[in-house]
Structure formats: C-alpha cells, structure tokens
Design a protein around this motif. Structure first.
Motif, PDB file in Angstrom:
ATOM      1  N   THR A  47       0.815  -1.218   0.000  1.00 50.99           N
ATOM      2  CA  THR A  47       0.000   0.000   0.000  1.00 50.99           C
ATOM      3  C   THR A  47       0.842   1.258   0.000  1.00 50.99           C
ATOM      4  N   THR A  48       2.083   1.164   0.441  1.00 51.57           N
ATOM      5  CA  THR A  48       2.952   2.348   0.458  1.00 51.57           C
ATOM      6  C   THR A  48       3.786   2.481  -0.811  1.00 51.57           C
TER       7      THR A  48
ATOM      8  N   SER B 127       5.057   3.217  -4.577  1.00 54.27           N
ATOM      9  CA  SER B 127       4.764   4.254  -5.567  1.00 54.27           C
ATOM     10  C   SER B 127       4.275   3.596  -6.843  1.00 54.27           C
TER      11      SER B 127
END
Length: 181
Positions: free
Chosen positions: A97-98, A100
């Motif tokens: 989810t983090t 890029s």
C-alpha cells in the motif's frame, strides 16, 4: 495475476476470488496500482546533454537579457501517434500500500501517424520530412510567417531553435538558413 487466476492456481475448491482479494488486501496489506505512462527513458548522457544546453541558453540570457529571447524562433515537429496501450486492468500489479506507482513505456502504436510542424505548417499523412521539405518549409512557410507576424526579426539575426534531426542538419537546409541569415 487476477484474484480469480490466483484462486484457480491454488487449486483449493473453497477458495474464491473474493477470498483471495480479502487475503491480499487485508492480511498482506497490498493494493493494485496502475502503471504511470511515460514517453521514453533517457540515458545519463542524454540527460547531461540537456542540462548542458539549458545552461548554455541560460548563460546567454544572463548576458543578453530580453533581447536574446526576442530573437528566438522555435520550431518543433511532433508526430501525432495513436497508441493501443494495455487496458488499465492489464497494467495493474499487486504492490504494498505504500508503494509508488510503477512506470510503463508506451511501445505499441497503431499505423496512424501524422507529422505536424507546429510553427505554421501541416504535413500530409504519409509524407516524410526530408531535407527538401524542411528547406522548403523554412523559405516558403516560415520566412513569410515571420515577415507577417514579427517583421522586425528579419532586420536582425534570427535565432532558429530546432532540434538536430537529420533533415535539419543537411547542407541544403543549412544553405537556406545561411541565405536568410
């Protein structure tokens, strides 16, 4: 892979695409991220060349000021290309989810292609910009356009800003440029 493909590959009868989705998003904390399209990747030498040219132009502007800018006539050709990229679904990937957004290069184009010389001239579909067509553009289209819009430029040196595509660097083109100063 899609959730349905993962469920099928696991070969577990009670495993559905919905359950796979919950496992991936909740337990593994992943999400699907679309790729970001970029036109092309530059190598370090190309990046350095662009920085060098930009510095040279900035130095010239520092020395000559607005007079330098008023002398520039910028010419650029661009191909209008029609791409057939993958669908959004085809370009997604499971990522944290983090994470890029990944980049993806446009590679597949259709056969539709049209060159537009942005200054004031449109080239027909199927026409190749050769040294002859570019030299004719400079003398028969660009010069009259400058005379009409910015006649004061013809009294002093015009700075023609164009890329170094092969047709632009040919002797026939350079002689037209020299002829008109």
């Amino acid at each position: 892979m899609t959730c349905a493909e993962i469920a099928y590959a696991a070969n577990i009868e009670s495993l559905s695409a919905t359950i796979v989705y919950r496992i991936i998003t909740t337990m593994l904390n992943k999400r699907k991220i679309l790729a970001q399209w970029v036109p092309h990747a530059l190598i370090d030498a190309q990046k350095e060349k662009r920085v060098s040219v930009a510095r040279t132009l900035l130095d010239r502007y520092t020395r000559e000021g607005e007079r330098f800018l008023r002398r520039i006539v910028a010419i650029d050709e661009t191909w209008i290309l029609d791409y057939e990229p993958e669908s959004k679904q085809q370009s997604t990937k499971w990522r944290a989810t983090t994470s890029s957004r990944p980049t993806k290069f446009r590679r597949q184009q259709t056969r539709v292609k049209q060159l537009v010389i942005l200054v004031c001239n449109r080239v027909s579909v199927g026409t190749t910009v050769t040294r002859e067509t570019y030299a004719q553009f400079l003398s028969k289209a660009l010069r009259p356009r400058i005379r009409k819009i910015r006649p004061e430029l013809l009294a002093r040196d015009v700075l023609l800003l164009h890329n170094n595509a092969r047709p632009h660097l040919h002797d026939a083109v350079l002689s037209v440029i020299d002829e008109y100063g």
